[in-house]
Design a protein around this motif. Structure first.
Motif, short mmCIF file in Angstrom:
data_model
loop_
_atom_site.label_atom_id
_atom_site.label_comp_id
_atom_site.label_asym_id
_atom_site.label_seq_id
_atom_site.Cartn_x
_atom_site.Cartn_y
_atom_site.Cartn_z
N LYS A 1 -11.28 34.88 68.56
CA LYS A 1 -12.40 34.95 69.49
C LYS A 1 -12.12 34.02 70.65
O LYS A 1 -11.90 32.82 70.46
N PRO A 2 -12.09 34.55 71.89
CA PRO A 2 -11.64 33.74 73.02
C PRO A 2 -12.48 32.50 73.29
O PRO A 2 -11.95 31.51 73.79
N GLN A 3 -13.78 32.54 72.97
CA GLN A 3 -14.57 31.34 73.22
C GLN A 3 -14.07 30.18 72.35
O GLN A 3 -14.18 29.01 72.73
N LYS A 4 -13.50 30.51 71.18
CA LYS A 4 -12.99 29.46 70.30
C LYS A 4 -11.57 29.03 70.70
O LYS A 4 -11.26 27.83 70.70
N SER A 5 -10.73 29.99 71.00
CA SER A 5 -9.36 29.63 71.39
C SER A 5 -9.35 28.89 72.73
O SER A 5 -8.61 27.91 72.90
N ILE A 6 -10.17 29.33 73.67
CA ILE A 6 -10.21 28.68 74.99
C ILE A 6 -10.79 27.27 74.86
O ILE A 6 -10.27 26.32 75.46
N ARG A 7 -11.84 27.13 74.09
CA ARG A 7 -12.43 25.79 73.89
C ARG A 7 -11.39 24.83 73.29
O ARG A 7 -11.22 23.70 73.76
N SER A 8 -10.68 25.30 72.27
CA SER A 8 -9.67 24.46 71.63
C SER A 8 -8.51 24.16 72.58
O SER A 8 -8.00 23.04 72.63
N PHE A 9 -8.11 25.16 73.35
CA PHE A 9 -7.01 25.00 74.30
C PHE A 9 -7.35 23.99 75.39
O PHE A 9 -6.56 23.09 75.69
N LEU A 10 -8.53 24.12 75.96
CA LEU A 10 -8.93 23.18 77.01
C LEU A 10 -9.08 21.77 76.46
O LEU A 10 -8.72 20.79 77.13
N SER A 11 -9.60 21.66 75.25
CA SER A 11 -9.73 20.34 74.62
C SER A 11 -8.35 19.72 74.36
O SER A 11 -8.15 18.51 74.55
N PHE A 12 -7.43 20.55 73.92
CA PHE A 12 -6.05 20.09 73.69
C PHE A 12 -5.44 19.57 74.99
O PHE A 12 -4.83 18.49 75.03
N GLN A 13 -5.62 20.32 76.07
CA GLN A 13 -5.10 19.89 77.37
C GLN A 13 -5.78 18.59 77.82
O GLN A 13 -5.12 17.70 78.37
N HIS A 14 -7.07 18.48 77.58
CA HIS A 14 -7.83 17.29 77.97
C HIS A 14 -7.24 16.02 77.36
O HIS A 14 -7.15 14.98 78.02
N ARG A 15 -6.82 16.11 76.10
CA ARG A 15 -6.28 14.93 75.43
C ARG A 15 -5.01 14.43 76.09
O ARG A 15 -4.66 13.26 75.95
N PHE A 16 -4.33 15.28 76.83
CA PHE A 16 -3.10 14.88 77.50
C PHE A 16 -3.34 14.39 78.93
O PHE A 16 -2.69 13.45 79.38
N VAL A 17 -4.25 15.03 79.65
CA VAL A 17 -4.34 14.78 81.09
C VAL A 17 -5.49 13.86 81.49
O VAL A 17 -5.57 13.42 82.64
N GLN A 18 -6.39 13.52 80.56
CA GLN A 18 -7.61 12.80 80.93
C GLN A 18 -7.34 11.45 81.60
O GLN A 18 -8.12 11.01 82.45
N ASN A 19 -6.25 10.80 81.21
CA ASN A 19 -5.98 9.47 81.76
C ASN A 19 -5.17 9.50 83.05
O ASN A 19 -4.86 8.43 83.61
N PHE A 20 -4.82 10.67 83.53
CA PHE A 20 -3.99 10.78 84.73
C PHE A 20 -4.75 11.29 85.94
O PHE A 20 -4.31 11.10 87.07
N LEU A 21 -5.89 11.94 85.71
CA LEU A 21 -6.59 12.62 86.79
C LEU A 21 -7.91 11.95 87.13
O LEU A 21 -8.61 11.44 86.24
N SER A 22 -8.25 11.97 88.41
CA SER A 22 -9.60 11.54 88.80
C SER A 22 -10.59 12.60 88.34
O SER A 22 -10.21 13.69 87.90
N ARG A 23 -11.88 12.29 88.44
CA ARG A 23 -12.90 13.24 87.98
C ARG A 23 -12.81 14.55 88.75
O ARG A 23 -12.90 15.63 88.16
N GLU A 24 -12.63 14.49 90.05
CA GLU A 24 -12.52 15.71 90.85
C GLU A 24 -11.25 16.48 90.52
O GLU A 24 -11.26 17.71 90.45
N GLU A 25 -10.15 15.76 90.33
CA GLU A 25 -8.90 16.41 89.93
C GLU A 25 -9.05 17.07 88.57
O GLU A 25 -8.57 18.19 88.34
N TRP A 26 -9.73 16.36 87.66
CA TRP A 26 -9.95 16.88 86.31
C TRP A 26 -10.73 18.20 86.36
O TRP A 26 -10.37 19.17 85.69
N LYS A 27 -11.79 18.23 87.15
CA LYS A 27 -12.60 19.45 87.26
C LYS A 27 -11.77 20.61 87.81
O LYS A 27 -11.83 21.74 87.30
#
Length: 363
Positions: A234-260
């Motif tokens: 179900k894409p709502q589950k795979s996309i949620r997990s995928f975006l969360s996975f990406q977040h764990r890698f990039v959260q400390n490198f991007l500003s809030r606007e860049e993150w969005k």
């Protein structure tokens, strides 16, 4: 605007990465990419050529009926890949083997890898990131395309590639920029597959290439006898997990606007991946496509695996089924996903954008 996809060379991509790192004041990464990346590129190409001198049998090896595991990231493809690897009946890649695809180099490095594993210092990434990576364990073969810097994986390594005004258009399309570029990337991967067949002594090769759904047209041209395993969740589950996975890698490198902006682009990438597979699915002969629902993978794993092994004409070892339960008990989830709302999404957004999936796969 920088254009990296029309007949782009790996050297040009190294230059672009270094430029982006420098622009965003990651000076160490810029220098490492420019000099270390160039050296490693030359080293790998030279040692790949040396393989034909020291392993002349490579000239005679052909890649027949490879099996490609595809699906949107976080759809259970890694879980499924590991269960196949445990059968010990298919040629697959561990992390260090992808880093060093040349057989000449592996002969030298293999004892070192064994020593690192013995000392317990072979973990490159812990489970808390949502995906453990060890040097001597099977890993997603999409990483092979990093030898041409032609993969979506680069988004994690350099997140500004898809949000910088100068690079975003081409950075977004890494891995599916044009057919000529895909040809060169798949041709190089074929060289890696030949070596893995020789290295493992197994003729049936299985590779997991989730982002290479965008390369499916080229894969089918290069390997017309390929078998495709497509895992749908179900894409709502795979996309949620995928975006969360990406977040764990990039959260400390991007500003809030860049993150969005980054996650707006990654959501757009996810939609395009699902849409692209449906647009080319008809190119796959029906007897070469095996579709697995994530729910079946979780609830009826033994049945799914037996059906797959029949489909792939693979016979697991005698003790495979006895040890399966023990291995599953070791499979632990060590992370938590953010909500869709954290990324400015909700389930209705996804259903509106991907409504065809519910009809096609009875989700």
């Amino acid at each position: 605007m920088t254009n990296i996809h029309s007949h782009a060379s790996t050297i040009q991509r190294i230059g672009l990465l270094a430029k982006i790192y420098w622009k965003y004041r990651r000076f160490g990464l810029a220098i490492l990419t420019l000099f270390g990346g160039t050296f490693f590129l030359i080293f790998t190409r030279v040692t790949l050529l040396m393989d034909y001198l020291f392993f002349p049998v490579l000239w005679k090896i052909d890649v027949k009926a490879p099996i490609f595991i595809l699906g949107h990231p976080r759809s259970g493809t890694t879980f499924f890949q590991k269960r196949i690897y445990e059968s010990n009946q298919a040629a697959m890649f561990t992390t260090w083997e992808m880093l060093f695809p040349a057989l000449t180099v592996r002969k030298i490095l293999h004892p070192i890898i064994l020593g690192l594993r013995f000392l317990g210092v072979d973990v490159l990434q812990g489970r808390e990131k949502g995906h453990q990576i060890r040097l001597d364990e099977v890993e997603e073969e999409e990483a092979l395309f990093l030898h041409r810097l032609d993969s979506e994986i680069l988004h994690i390594l350099c997140p500004w590639l898809i949000i910088d005004d100068e690079a975003a258009d081409d950075g977004f399309r890494l891995g599916w920029n044009d057919f000529d570029d895909s040809d060169r990337s798949v041709d190089l991967m074929k060289e890696f597959l030949k070596r893995q067949i020789l290295y493992t002594g197994k003729t049936q090769i299985v590779v997991k290439l989730n982002p290479s759904i965008f390369r499916l047209h080229t894969l089918l041209q290069k390997f017309p006898d390929a078998k495709i395993v497509y895992i749908i969740r179900k894409p709502q589950k795979s996309i949620r997990s995928f975006l969360s996975f990406q977040h764990r890698f990039v959260q400390n490198f991007l500003s809030r606007e860049e993150w969005k902006k980054y996650f707006q682009e990654k959501y757009r990438w996810s939609l395009a991946l699902y849409q692209y597979f449906e647009s080319v699915k008809e190119l796959i002969p029906p007897d070469q496509l095996y579709i697995i629902h994530f729910s079946e993978l979780i609830r009826e794993l033994v049945v799914v695996l037996k059906n797959f092994f029949d489909y792939a004409e693979i016979e697991p070892g005698e003790d495979y089924w006895d040890k399966l339960s023990e291995r599953l008990a070791q499979h632990q989830r060590k992370h938590r996903n953010l909500s869709l709302s954290a990324f400015g999404l909700d389930q209705e957004d996804i259903e509106d954008n991907l409504d065809f999936l519910w009809d096609e796969y009875n989700l």
